[in-house]
Design an enzyme around this catalytic site. Structure first.
Site, PDB file in Angstrom:
ATOM      1  N   GLY A 190      62.398  66.284   0.616  1.00  0.00           N
ATOM      2  CA  GLY A 190      61.403  65.831  -0.348  1.00  0.00           C
ATOM      3  C   GLY A 190      61.883  64.559  -1.022  1.00  0.00           C
ATOM      4  O   GLY A 190      62.683  63.811  -0.461  1.00  0.00           O
ATOM      5  N   GLU A 200      64.013  62.068  -6.286  1.00  0.00           N
ATOM      6  CA  GLU A 200      63.984  62.529  -7.677  1.00  0.00           C
ATOM      7  C   GLU A 200      64.200  64.050  -7.767  1.00  0.00           C
ATOM      8  O   GLU A 200      65.053  64.530  -8.530  1.00  0.00           O
ATOM      9  CB  GLU A 200      62.612  62.153  -8.243  1.00  0.00           C
ATOM     10  CG  GLU A 200      62.424  62.377  -9.691  1.00  0.00           C
ATOM     11  CD  GLU A 200      60.941  62.202 -10.062  1.00  0.00           C
ATOM     12  OE1 GLU A 200      60.164  61.634  -9.265  1.00  0.00           O
ATOM     13  OE2 GLU A 200      60.580  62.656 -11.161  1.00  0.00           O
ATOM     14  N   GLY A 229      65.350  65.928  -5.333  1.00  0.00           N
ATOM     15  CA  GLY A 229      66.636  66.207  -4.685  1.00  0.00           C
ATOM     16  C   GLY A 229      67.796  66.131  -5.667  1.00  0.00           C
ATOM     17  O   GLY A 229      68.720  66.955  -5.637  1.00  0.00           O
ATOM     18  N   GLU A 244      67.463  66.086   2.414  1.00  0.00           N
ATOM     19  CA  GLU A 244      66.810  65.021   3.195  1.00  0.00           C
ATOM     20  C   GLU A 244      65.795  64.391   2.265  1.00  0.00           C
ATOM     21  O   GLU A 244      64.771  64.989   1.963  1.00  0.00           O
ATOM     22  CB  GLU A 244      66.087  65.603   4.419  1.00  0.00           C
ATOM     23  CG  GLU A 244      66.953  66.388   5.374  1.00  0.00           C
ATOM     24  CD  GLU A 244      67.881  65.514   6.199  1.00  0.00           C
ATOM     25  OE1 GLU A 244      67.905  64.278   5.995  1.00  0.00           O
ATOM     26  OE2 GLU A 244      68.609  66.071   7.021  1.00  0.00           O
ATOM     27  N   CYS A 274      59.201  59.836   5.798  1.00  0.00           N
ATOM     28  CA  CYS A 274      60.336  59.442   4.955  1.00  0.00           C
ATOM     29  C   CYS A 274      61.107  58.275   5.542  1.00  0.00           C
ATOM     30  O   CYS A 274      61.632  57.447   4.820  1.00  0.00           O
ATOM     31  CB  CYS A 274      61.257  60.627   4.772  1.00  0.00           C
ATOM     32  SG  CYS A 274      61.617  61.437   6.336  1.00  0.00           S
TER      33      CYS A 274
HETATM   34  P1  NAP Z   1      58.542  66.385  -3.600  1.00  0.00           P
HETATM   35  O1  NAP Z   1      57.658  66.187  -4.739  1.00  0.00           O
HETATM   36  O2  NAP Z   1      59.980  66.153  -3.789  1.00  0.00           O
HETATM   37  O3  NAP Z   1      58.255  67.859  -3.087  1.00  0.00           O
HETATM   38  C1  NAP Z   1      58.916  68.418  -1.985  1.00  0.00           C
HETATM   39  C2  NAP Z   1      58.929  69.915  -2.135  1.00  0.00           C
HETATM   40  O4  NAP Z   1      59.652  70.269  -3.314  1.00  0.00           O
HETATM   41  C3  NAP Z   1      57.564  70.559  -2.295  1.00  0.00           C
HETATM   42  O5  NAP Z   1      57.586  71.835  -1.711  1.00  0.00           O
HETATM   43  C4  NAP Z   1      57.438  70.684  -3.798  1.00  0.00           C
HETATM   44  O6  NAP Z   1      56.536  71.687  -4.213  1.00  0.00           O
HETATM   45  C5  NAP Z   1      58.846  71.039  -4.168  1.00  0.00           C
HETATM   46  N1  NAP Z   1      59.220  70.713  -5.548  1.00  0.00           N
HETATM   47  C6  NAP Z   1      58.642  69.828  -6.398  1.00  0.00           C
HETATM   48  N2  NAP Z   1      59.304  69.809  -7.565  1.00  0.00           N
HETATM   49  C7  NAP Z   1      60.318  70.706  -7.458  1.00  0.00           C
HETATM   50  C8  NAP Z   1      61.360  71.134  -8.321  1.00  0.00           C
HETATM   51  N3  NAP Z   1      61.498  70.640  -9.552  1.00  0.00           N
HETATM   52  N4  NAP Z   1      62.240  72.061  -7.866  1.00  0.00           N
HETATM   53  C9  NAP Z   1      62.130  72.557  -6.627  1.00  0.00           C
HETATM   54  N5  NAP Z   1      61.153  72.199  -5.768  1.00  0.00           N
HETATM   55  C10 NAP Z   1      60.263  71.275  -6.170  1.00  0.00           C
HETATM   56  O7  NAP Z   1      58.134  65.492  -2.364  1.00  0.00           O
HETATM   57  P2  NAP Z   1      56.695  65.327  -1.769  1.00  0.00           P
HETATM   58  O8  NAP Z   1      55.920  64.546  -2.749  1.00  0.00           O
HETATM   59  O9  NAP Z   1      56.165  66.611  -1.318  1.00  0.00           O
HETATM   60  O10 NAP Z   1      57.036  64.514  -0.422  1.00  0.00           O
HETATM   61  C11 NAP Z   1      57.281  63.173  -0.386  1.00  0.00           C
HETATM   62  C12 NAP Z   1      58.757  62.864  -0.460  1.00  0.00           C
HETATM   63  O11 NAP Z   1      59.512  63.584   0.509  1.00  0.00           O
HETATM   64  C13 NAP Z   1      59.046  61.429  -0.140  1.00  0.00           C
HETATM   65  O12 NAP Z   1      59.943  60.921  -1.096  1.00  0.00           O
HETATM   66  C14 NAP Z   1      59.688  61.464   1.229  1.00  0.00           C
HETATM   67  O13 NAP Z   1      60.526  60.399   1.525  1.00  0.00           O
HETATM   68  C15 NAP Z   1      60.401  62.731   1.211  1.00  0.00           C
HETATM   69  N6  NAP Z   1      60.603  63.208   2.577  1.00  0.00           N
HETATM   70  C16 NAP Z   1      61.840  63.147   3.109  1.00  0.00           C
HETATM   71  C17 NAP Z   1      62.053  63.563   4.416  1.00  0.00           C
HETATM   72  C18 NAP Z   1      63.417  63.501   5.031  1.00  0.00           C
HETATM   73  O14 NAP Z   1      63.634  64.162   6.033  1.00  0.00           O
HETATM   74  N7  NAP Z   1      64.349  62.783   4.490  1.00  0.00           N
HETATM   75  C19 NAP Z   1      61.002  64.076   5.150  1.00  0.00           C
HETATM   76  C20 NAP Z   1      59.742  64.130   4.559  1.00  0.00           C
HETATM   77  C21 NAP Z   1      59.570  63.700   3.262  1.00  0.00           C
HETATM   78  P3  NAP Z   1      55.010  71.307  -4.595  1.00  0.00           P
HETATM   79  O15 NAP Z   1      54.379  70.865  -3.342  1.00  0.00           O
HETATM   80  O16 NAP Z   1      54.472  72.571  -5.114  1.00  0.00           O
HETATM   81  O17 NAP Z   1      55.099  70.208  -5.600  1.00  0.00           O
END
Ligand code: NAP
Ligand code: MG
Length: 506
Positions: A236, A239, A241, A258, A292
């Site tokens: 995800g 921030e 992470g 990741e 990502c």
């Molecule tokens: P995100 O807001 O960080 O959310 C990712 C996951 O974490 C979701 O299941 C989310 O649940 C959960 N989450 C949110 N806040 C949390 C907290 N405080 N504690 C624990 N879990 C929490 O990311 P996103 O907006 O879904 O995805 C976009 C981001 O992911 C981008 O920055 C992208 O680069 C990154 N990404 C990285 C990779 C990689 O392999 N490096 C792959 C794909 C995406 P909710 O959906 O309920 O908010």
């Protein structure tokens, strides 16, 4: 009329209603319509899933099976993923906006392929290693060390590739004998639930794989900090992470992160312009740029900027943007209204900071686009590396072209980022491309291509793009502990050196 699918959580091998009784809606981003609902889970649901994972782990019902038995279950699951290909691909496309042409091919192959590959390599991984070597200062010893599961794992995934990113965690966790609780993103929970059912039908015992659904900020946060979790794997934003790494520190959880990226593509002056145009478009338009490791900072020799961008625009004009469920569609909608708003905001910032808009820049709103979250492929030219939309992750179909005058300067700018996930070089000179690949501080470097993630090659980030690696044997190491067992082979006696050192011969 309602054909809204109603899902439950998947706990202890059963479809399980959430204890709060509240529901969350899942939307088709092409139409804005609600297509499914899932429980809006709370802390008690997490407690229940973790208790089930812990009980299954302690019972040895899975961890106690042989590697061969576990591998066979993963192979069965791969076959069932393929048998359920149409349904899984449809649900993945419906809820995430991914084109059906992609999910029926790439996503299904990657998910089944990860299961098969992990099943194969887990058998190759040395499970036990020995040494009989005895330095003169120790008695003859037999030392051996073996891999053991870590225990209860948690996996938290984002919405861009729900199936693939779940499988990158589930397959190695299960192969090594762990139990796992998954929390998918709230806007795309459906296929992770389906996957848990398939794995259970394939022979994974109840409790070994569980899926809870609910908001990341409350439920995900609670899961990430839970003392019952021995290892957390998170994909995800950087921030979130960062928060997870802090929380993991309290109980010294094992962690794989990741995170985000802002990956540089460097086109060299010897590049084939057709290859370069294709590579640069693939880099930022695959899944509407919501990847990502998207290539979203394009460094191009100043004298080639115009030619390259013209070629890219000609190709964009031929692309079919539309409903993701249509086989003809090349680019589908943005996954959510929230993400669309983010893209619109960054494009506005780009304009305000003086980047020149060469193409696109608008939300599509007419005809078939009216109710969905569609955004045009967008190219900014004459950017510089300090602009906000160049430094921050947009997660949309937006390319920022940065002209350069010399290659060392391009490499320095490419590495001047908090991120280090992907990078790429476009060149016809293999040797030169490889030398420059060595200088990029990123976990993956593509030469003349982009987005190739393979189950048999490690994937992960340098710098603030995360730590640890998913895929291949690296992922097996990340889901296991190493235990050294050391046995003294001499007859019992008080003359052993360490005993002598504390006077046990007296
Ligand atoms: P995100 O807001 O960080 O959310 C990712 C996951 O974490 C979701 O299941 C989310 O649940 C959960 N989450 C949110 N806040 C949390 C907290 N405080 N504690 C624990 N879990 C929490 O990311 P996103 O907006 O879904 O995805 C976009 C981001 O992911 C981008 O920055 C992208 O680069 C990154 N990404 C990285 C990779 C990689 O392999 N490096 C792959 C794909 C995406 P909710 O959906 O309920 O908010
Ligand atoms: Mg988010």
């Amino acid at each position: 009329m309602s054909n809204i699918m109603e899902y439950q959580m998947f706990i202890d091998g059963q479809w399980t209603p959430g204890l709060t009784g509240e529901r969350m809606e899942v939307i088709n981003p092409a139409t804005g319509e609600v297509v499914a609902t899932v429980p809006r889970g709370g802390r008690e649901d997490v407690d229940r899933a973790l208790a089930s994972a812990r009980a299954s782990f302690e019972s040895g019902v899975w961890a106690g099976k042989s590697i061969e038995e576990r591998a066979q279950v993963l192979i069965n699951a791969a076959m069932m993923v393929v048998a359920n290909k149409e349904r899984l691909a449809y649900l993945e496309s419906l809820t995430s906006g991914a084109t059906i042409r992609r999910t029926t091919t790439v996503d299904i192959a990657e998910v089944a392929g990860t299961l098969l590959l992990i099943a194969m390599i887990v058998k190759e991984l040395p499970q036990v290693e020995h040494t009989f070597f005895s330095p003169p200062w120790v008695a003859p010893m037999h030392s051996f060390w073996k891999r053991e599961p870590i225990g209860v794992c948690a996996g938290i995934t984002p919405w861009n590739f729900p199936l693939i990113l779940a499988m990158y965690k589930i397959a190695p966790a299960l192969a090594m004998g762990n139990s796992i609780v998954m929390k998918p993103a709230s806007i795309t929970p459906v296929t992770t639930l389906e996957l848990a059912k398939i794995l259970t039908d394939a022979g994974v015992p109840p409790g070994v794989i569980n899926v809870v659904t609910g908001p990341g900020s409350s439920m995900g946060n609670y899961l990430a900090g839970h003392p019952e979790v021995d290892k957390i794997a998170f994909t995800g934003s950087t921030e979130v992470g960062r928060q997870i790494a802090h929380q993991a520190a309290d109980t010294i959880k094992r962690v794989t992160l990741e995170l985000g990226g802002k990956s540089p593509i460097i086109v060299l002056d010897d590049a084939d312009m057709e290859v370069a145009a294709n590579m640069c478009l693939l880099g930022f338009l695959f899944h509407s740029g919501q990847v990502c490791e998207s290539g979203t900072r394009l460094f191009v020799p100043r004298c080639l900027q115009e030619e390259l961008v013209d070629r890219m625009i000609q190709k964009i004009k031929k692309m079919v943007i539309g409903n993701q469920l249509d086989m003809e569609t090349d680019m589908g909608p943005i996954a959510s209204q929230e993400q669309l708003n983010t893209i619109i905001r960054y494009v506005q910032i780009g304009k305000e900071e003086g980047a020149e808009l060469a193409y696109g820049g608008r939300r599509l709103t007419e005809g078939i686009y009216e109710k969905g979250f569609f955004f045009e492929p967008t190219i900014f030219i004459n950017c510089h590396n300090q602009m906000t939309q160049v430094r921050e992750e947009i997660f949309g179909p937006v390319q920022c072209v940065i002209p350069y005058d010399d290659v060392d300067e391009a490499i320095a700018m490419a590495n001047d980022s908090i991120y280090g996930l992907g990078g790429g070089i476009c060149s016809t000179n293999v040797g030169r491309a490889q030398q420059l690949a060595n200088r990029l501080r990123t976990g993956t470097v593509w030469i003349n291509t982009w987005h190739v993630l393979r189950p048999d090659a490690p994937f992960g980030g340098y710098k603030q793009s995360g730590y640890g690696r998913e895929c291949c044997y690296h992922s097996l190491l990340a889901y296991s502990e190493v235990k050294h067992i050391c046995q003294d082979l001499t007859p019992d006696g008080s003359d052993k050196l360490l005993n002598l050192l504390i006077g046990l011969n007296r």
